[in-house]
Design a protein around this motif. Structure first.
Motif, short mmCIF file in Angstrom:
data_model
loop_
_atom_site.label_atom_id
_atom_site.label_comp_id
_atom_site.label_asym_id
_atom_site.label_seq_id
_atom_site.Cartn_x
_atom_site.Cartn_y
_atom_site.Cartn_z
N PRO A 144 0.84 -1.20 0.00
CA PRO A 144 0.00 0.00 0.00
C PRO A 144 0.88 1.25 0.00
CG PRO A 144 -0.36 -1.34 1.99
CD PRO A 144 0.76 -1.96 1.23
N VAL A 145 0.51 2.23 -0.82
CA VAL A 145 1.34 3.44 -0.91
C VAL A 145 0.66 4.56 -0.13
CG1 VAL A 145 2.43 5.08 -2.48
CG2 VAL A 145 2.14 2.70 -3.18
N GLU A 146 1.41 5.16 0.78
CA GLU A 146 0.89 6.20 1.67
C GLU A 146 0.88 7.54 0.93
OE1 GLU A 146 -0.18 6.24 5.05
OE2 GLU A 146 -0.56 8.30 4.41
N VAL A 147 -0.23 8.26 1.00
CA VAL A 147 -0.32 9.53 0.26
C VAL A 147 0.24 10.70 1.08
CG1 VAL A 147 -2.67 10.16 0.98
CG2 VAL A 147 -1.81 10.89 -1.25
N THR A 148 0.12 10.59 2.41
CA THR A 148 0.55 11.71 3.25
C THR A 148 2.02 11.99 3.03
OG1 THR A 148 -1.08 11.06 4.89
CG2 THR A 148 0.64 12.55 5.65
N ASP A 149 2.32 13.25 2.68
CA ASP A 149 3.72 13.66 2.51
C ASP A 149 4.44 12.87 1.41
OD1 ASP A 149 5.07 15.72 3.54
OD2 ASP A 149 5.53 14.79 5.46
N ASN A 150 3.72 12.30 0.48
CA ASN A 150 4.33 11.44 -0.54
C ASN A 150 5.18 12.27 -1.51
OD1 ASN A 150 4.31 10.15 -3.31
ND2 ASN A 150 3.50 8.48 -2.08
N ALA A 151 6.48 11.96 -1.55
CA ALA A 151 7.41 12.79 -2.33
C ALA A 151 7.09 12.77 -3.82
CB ALA A 151 8.84 12.29 -2.10
N GLN A 152 6.72 11.61 -4.35
CA GLN A 152 6.38 11.52 -5.77
C GLN A 152 5.22 12.47 -6.11
OE1 GLN A 152 4.85 7.65 -6.91
NE2 GLN A 152 4.85 8.14 -9.08
N MET A 153 4.18 12.41 -5.28
CA MET A 153 3.01 13.24 -5.53
C MET A 153 3.31 14.72 -5.36
SD MET A 153 0.80 11.06 -6.38
CE MET A 153 -0.69 12.05 -6.43
N LYS A 154 4.16 15.02 -4.38
CA LYS A 154 4.50 16.43 -4.16
C LYS A 154 5.30 16.98 -5.34
CE LYS A 154 6.01 16.24 0.24
NZ LYS A 154 6.40 16.77 1.56
N LEU A 155 6.17 16.17 -5.91
CA LEU A 155 6.93 16.63 -7.08
C LEU A 155 6.00 16.81 -8.28
CD1 LEU A 155 10.20 14.51 -6.74
CD2 LEU A 155 9.95 16.96 -6.41
N TYR A 156 5.06 15.91 -8.46
CA TYR A 156 4.08 16.09 -9.54
C TYR A 156 3.32 17.41 -9.33
CZ TYR A 156 4.46 11.16 -11.01
OH TYR A 156 4.90 9.95 -11.48
N ALA A 157 2.93 17.66 -8.08
CA ALA A 157 2.16 18.89 -7.80
C ALA A 157 3.01 20.12 -8.10
CB ALA A 157 1.71 18.88 -6.34
N LEU A 158 4.29 20.07 -7.77
CA LEU A 158 5.17 21.22 -8.07
C LEU A 158 5.24 21.43 -9.59
CD1 LEU A 158 7.99 20.50 -5.50
CD2 LEU A 158 6.73 22.64 -5.66
N GLY A 159 5.33 20.33 -10.34
CA GLY A 159 5.36 20.45 -11.80
C GLY A 159 4.05 21.02 -12.33
N ALA A 160 2.93 20.55 -11.76
CA ALA A 160 1.62 21.04 -12.21
C ALA A 160 1.45 22.51 -11.85
CB ALA A 160 0.51 20.19 -11.59
N LEU A 161 1.93 22.89 -10.68
CA LEU A 161 1.83 24.29 -10.27
C LEU A 161 2.62 25.16 -11.25
CD1 LEU A 161 2.23 24.06 -6.39
CD2 LEU A 161 0.27 24.99 -7.62
N ALA A 162 3.82 24.69 -11.62
CA ALA A 162 4.64 25.47 -12.56
C ALA A 162 3.90 25.65 -13.89
CB ALA A 162 5.97 24.76 -12.79
N GLN A 163 3.15 24.64 -14.27
CA GLN A 163 2.47 24.67 -15.55
C GLN A 163 1.23 25.57 -15.54
OE1 GLN A 163 2.58 20.84 -17.18
NE2 GLN A 163 0.85 21.14 -18.55
N TYR A 164 0.51 25.54 -14.40
CA TYR A 164 -0.79 26.23 -14.39
C TYR A 164 -0.80 27.52 -13.57
CZ TYR A 164 -2.73 21.92 -16.35
OH TYR A 164 -3.00 20.84 -17.17
N ALA A 165 0.36 27.87 -12.95
CA ALA A 165 0.37 29.00 -12.02
C ALA A 165 -0.07 30.31 -12.67
CB ALA A 165 1.76 29.16 -11.40
N LEU A 166 0.22 30.47 -13.96
CA LEU A 166 -0.13 31.74 -14.61
C LEU A 166 -1.64 31.88 -14.81
CD1 LEU A 166 2.64 32.20 -17.33
CD2 LEU A 166 2.32 33.50 -15.22
N LEU A 167 -2.31 30.74 -14.92
CA LEU A 167 -3.74 30.78 -15.23
C LEU A 167 -4.63 30.70 -13.99
CD1 LEU A 167 -3.63 28.27 -18.23
CD2 LEU A 167 -3.82 30.75 -18.35
N TYR A 168 -4.11 30.12 -12.92
CA TYR A 168 -4.94 29.90 -11.73
C TYR A 168 -4.20 30.39 -10.49
CZ TYR A 168 -7.55 26.65 -14.71
OH TYR A 168 -8.29 26.08 -15.72
N LYS A 169 -4.96 30.91 -9.54
CA LYS A 169 -4.33 31.29 -8.27
C LYS A 169 -4.62 30.17 -7.27
CE LYS A 169 -3.91 34.98 -4.87
NZ LYS A 169 -3.07 34.04 -4.18
N VAL A 170 -3.73 29.20 -7.26
CA VAL A 170 -3.98 27.98 -6.45
C VAL A 170 -3.67 28.25 -4.98
CG1 VAL A 170 -3.29 25.58 -6.11
CG2 VAL A 170 -3.46 26.51 -8.42
#
Ligand code: SF4
Length: 386
Positions: A146-172
């Protein structure tokens, strides 16, 4: 994320290289065999993606049916895969409903987090964004660990990448990370903020990523070693598994292990056996490749005799007058076999009254196991009461 092109410092291996930065360059000395076992997961990801795309984007029914039938024809396709990916789509729909207005939904999003990790990129299974909320969702078909989501480094890196991509269009302001490992239970979620992610990335990830890229830093063994290509030969991992760290208090006999030590040894047994298995596999492969492992060699294992063609052999036996009654055994089906044959309902009606469940053989498990403790005395007492 389905296994595909791997970055040197990939998000999926981030737990490991963040904990043990030099593992990245050390691993380069060993072949990558992970892809061999990943085909079923890749197929399940393709099916999940197809279902999500067909729901959230414009896709001709004929195109969907063609793609779906192609997946169905794969020998690794199963009803379970179909059901699990249906459940995944239901979950994605639920997530989308939680936005005040229909969000943007994107599958297989290439995310780039190279602002913190040299050449850092990856593919997020699903990104959903709208208003002030970003959701990043990972579909996992595996059910081994089972993979734990809390503080999950893989997911946090994906989120950083997604933020970089969408930051100009959305105020997240909210970031919700989910892992949908639906063969093991409900999806799990963890919420954080962009500011927390930026702080983590700048203060924790960036220096370790640079060390990993340069092949520097301290070796650090732990659970993450399971996924390291160097695990069979890594000195730090071997030392962690073989070190004797127990100490006696003055009033104990130093010639004997204490029960506390026995408990700690048992706790260490599982990771030790996994590590030892990796060492054995490495040594066998090395010996088969002609290398010398001092004191050891590869030999043919034991095998049992068998007919090269059982039909032809039995034909010869019958021709010599040996009767079928002597050649074949008649065996009853197992209980599960009869239940499969009849279905649960008819099984219960016809022979349910004959089903008993004897006590299981006592077995040692970690304290965290949900079963009730069992002791001989309690079992004897229960038997007398009965
Ligand atoms: S086996 Fe563990 S300690 Fe050794 S390099 Fe890999 S992650 Fe680091």
């Amino acid at each position: 994320m389905p296994p595909a092109a791997h970055a040197l410092l990939g998000a999926s291996s981030a737990e490991r290289w963040l904990a043990c930065p030099p593992s990245v360059r050390l691993s380069e000395k060993f072949p990558d065999t992970a892809g061999v076992f990943a085909r079923e997961g890749t197929l399940a990801h393709s099916l999940a993606e197809l279902k999500v795309r067909s729901y959230f984007t414009v896709m001709a029914k004929s195109a969907y049916t063609r793609a779906y039938n192609k997946i169905r024809k794969d020998e690794l396709f199963s009803t379970e895969m179909d059901n699990v990916t249906d459940a995944y789509l239901d979950y994605i729909k639920d997530c989308a409903m939680q936005f005040p207005a229909p969000p943007t939904v994107a599958c297989e999003v290439k995310v780039n987090f190279s602002g913190y990790v040299p050449d850092g990129f990856g593919t997020a299974d699903l990104v959903m964004i709208g208003g002030n909320t970003l959701r990043v969702i990972d579909f996992k078909y595996g059910k081994g660990v089972p993979v734990e989501v809390t503080d999950n480094a893989q997911m946090k890196l994906y989120a950083l990448g997604a933020l970089a991509q969408y930051a100009l269009l959305y105020k997240v302001e909210r970031v919700i990370l989910s892992i949908a490992q639906l063969r093991l239970g409900e999806p799990t979620e963890w919420e954080t903020t962009p500011d927390e992610l930026y702080k983590w990335a700048s203060e924790y990830v960036r220096p370790r990523a640079q060390q990993a890229y340069n092949g520097e830093g301290e070796f650090h063994a732990g659970d993450h070693c399971r996924f390291c290509r160097a695990k069979a030969k890594c000195r730090a991992y071997a030392e962690a598994n073989t070190a004797v760290t127990e100490q006696h208090t003055p009033d104990e006999d130093p010639a004997l292990l204490t029960d506390e030590e026995i408990g700690r040894l048992l706790t260490r047994a599982e990771p030790f056996l996994k590590w030892f298995g990796a060492v054995q596999t490495y040594a066998l492969d090395a010996a088969l490749d002609g290398k010398t492992i001092p004191g050891w060699k590869a030999v043919e294992g034991r095998s049992v005799r068998q007919f090269d063609d059982i039909d032809a052999a039995f034909a010869d036996l019958r021709a010599a007058g040996i009767e079928d009654a002597l050649l074949y055994e008649r065996k009853p089906l197992t209980l599960s076999g009869v239940e499969r044959l009849l279905g649960k309902k008819q099984f219960a009606e016809l022979c349910g009254g004959h089903v008993v469940k004897p006590a299981g053989k006592p077995t040692l498990v970690p304290e965290s196991d949900s079963r009730k403790p069992y002791s001989r005395a309690a079992a004897d007492f229960a038997a007398i009461e009965q």
